[in-house]
Design an enzyme around this catalytic site. Sequence first.
Site, PDB file in Angstrom:
ATOM      1  N   TYR A  51       0.845  -1.190   0.000  1.00 11.18           N
ATOM      2  CA  TYR A  51       0.000   0.000   0.000  1.00 11.18           C
ATOM      3  C   TYR A  51       0.875   1.233   0.000  1.00 11.18           C
ATOM      4  CZ  TYR A  51      -5.009  -0.266   0.002  1.00 11.18           C
ATOM      5  OH  TYR A  51      -6.307  -0.361  -0.421  1.00 11.18           O
ATOM      6  N   GLU A  53      -0.474   4.799  -0.660  1.00  8.34           N
ATOM      7  CA  GLU A  53      -1.281   6.004  -0.925  1.00  8.34           C
ATOM      8  C   GLU A  53      -0.420   7.245  -0.780  1.00  8.34           C
ATOM      9  OE1 GLU A  53      -4.499   5.587   1.788  1.00  8.34           O
ATOM     10  OE2 GLU A  53      -5.708   4.428   0.378  1.00  8.34           O
ATOM     11  N   THR A 222      -3.321   5.660 -22.178  1.00  6.47           N
ATOM     12  CA  THR A 222      -3.153   4.328 -21.611  1.00  6.47           C
ATOM     13  C   THR A 222      -1.682   3.970 -21.792  1.00  6.47           C
ATOM     14  OG1 THR A 222      -3.568   3.226 -23.717  1.00  6.47           O
ATOM     15  CG2 THR A 222      -5.477   3.573 -22.288  1.00  6.47           C
ATOM     16  N   LYS A 225      -1.366   0.118 -25.008  1.00  5.59           N
ATOM     17  CA  LYS A 225      -1.693  -0.007 -26.432  1.00  5.59           C
ATOM     18  C   LYS A 225      -0.377   0.058 -27.217  1.00  5.59           C
ATOM     19  CE  LYS A 225      -6.391   1.405 -25.467  1.00  5.59           C
ATOM     20  NZ  LYS A 225      -7.487   2.372 -25.646  1.00  5.59           N
TER      21      LYS A 225
HETATM   22  C1  LIG Z   1      -8.568   2.657 -24.858  1.00  8.88           C
HETATM   23  C2  LIG Z   1      -8.940   4.065 -24.671  1.00  8.88           C
HETATM   24  C3  LIG Z   1      -9.370   4.545 -23.426  1.00  8.88           C
HETATM   25  C4  LIG Z   1      -9.714   3.654 -22.274  1.00  8.88           C
HETATM   26  O1  LIG Z   1      -8.712   2.934 -21.740  1.00  8.88           O
HETATM   27  P1  LIG Z   1      -9.002   1.726 -20.726  1.00  8.88           P
HETATM   28  O2  LIG Z   1      -7.648   1.369 -20.267  1.00  8.88           O
HETATM   29  O3  LIG Z   1      -9.692   0.664 -21.521  1.00  8.88           O
HETATM   30  O4  LIG Z   1      -9.868   2.251 -19.641  1.00  8.88           O
HETATM   31  C5  LIG Z   1      -9.572   5.910 -23.299  1.00  8.88           C
HETATM   32  N1  LIG Z   1      -9.396   6.745 -24.341  1.00  8.88           N
HETATM   33  C6  LIG Z   1      -9.026   6.299 -25.556  1.00  8.88           C
HETATM   34  C7  LIG Z   1      -8.858   7.282 -26.658  1.00  8.88           C
HETATM   35  C8  LIG Z   1      -8.801   4.954 -25.766  1.00  8.88           C
HETATM   36  O5  LIG Z   1      -8.470   4.535 -26.985  1.00  8.88           O
END
Ligand SMILES: *Cc1c(COP(=O)(O)O)cnc(C)c1O
Length: 411
Positions: A51, A53, A222, A225
């Site tokens: 933890y 915080e 994120t 990706k």
């Molecule tokens: C994928 C995505 C999100 C959300 O991300 P999560 O990790 O799935 O919550 C937000 N904004 C855009 C533009 C995205 O492509």
Amino acid sequence: MKKLKQQDKAVYQAIQNEKKRQQEGMELIASENYVSDAVLEALGSVFTNKYSEGYPGKRYYGGQDFTDVVEDLAIERAKKLFKAQHVNVQPHSGAPANMIAYSALLKPGDKVMGMDLSHGGHLTHGHPVTLSAQIYNFVGYKTNDQGKIDYDALEKMARKEKPKLMLAGFSAYSRRINYRRFTQIAKKVGAISMIDIAHIAGLIAGKALVNPVPYFDIVTTTTHKTLRGPRGGMIMCKKKYARAIDKSAFPGFQGGPHMNNIAAKAVAFGEALEPSFKKYAEQILKNSKVLEMELKKYNFKIVFGKTENHMVLVDVFGSKGVTGKELEVALDKVGITLNKNVIPDDPRSPFDPSGVRIGVPAVTTRGMKEKDIVKIVGWINEVTENINDDKVLKGIRKEVIGFCKGFPLHK
Ligand SMILES: *Cc1c(COP(=O)(O)O)cnc(C)c1O
């Protein structure tokens, strides 16, 4: 201590099956990728027990000698990658990162201009089903017939709507955005400028696309990706907004940060700083261009005219009479994974839309190059032409498995 295999056979087996599915299939979902073994190792580390915080140097619990090390590393590396003034690496994922940003900057009822979902925007940019759309007043802007944002029209709209926040960014849009023009318009109407680079963060880190971070007040992303890190979110901002963003993340919205995840973010950012990541980002753009050109050869209609990033949106119903859902299901049968997607002002329902979205970040991580993309598009076309012929689909499935063997994943 027992290994997972001995202790919990059901979960162990599901993981093995998922591994096999990933190995034997072709991943074309534009938001997915494969992390390195090093990132996986950090994710599965003892930091999950802790933890912490608060923020480095200012925690609410003891025992923070090493959490501070990894969080500081993640922050410093992100700053270097994106030339950011301030970075918060605690958001659990992309959607919470956006919510944290909104609540740091806006009061309930405030107006936000975001990209319309069917024109490539994301759910969290104002879709009525989201909590943020219940709290804030979103208005959507669209793309024009050339697949571009019409900045004169955007400026006109901004002058009329007087938004508190102007939001750029997308999850199904394949063109570049004029960052300078967008942020100039925001400035003119007195709006805060924000961009959500969830999809293209890796292309920016790899210097294949222009970096918007210096232009915008707030940048959310994120990390899982194109950036190829663990599932997670991150917010970058100008110094001026640092306190508001940090307070909004904790204690405003979240509790303890997921420190194992932050350790993995640090590892992924370290990888993105390597010269090999620049090559990766360049290869994504090359593969994506081949994807577009090959699809056009088979007379698939490319929405927004072309691609300038890692994905294409294809109007399969308009060009082939096959719906997005039908093609997604048929491609699943042969081990090619992508997602159905709405096209701008789609006359069809979101559950069975006109389009599919195809992206190359994951297959590029696997080492696939231009000639491999040519092959993949050949299969996509064959499946489209033989959508109801299970025998043909079975034959393609065998070819796909054989092909994927040449591109091994995690051992
Ligand atoms: C994928 C995505 C999100 C959300 O991300 P999560 O990790 O799935 O919550 C937000 N904004 C855009 C533009 C995205 O492509």
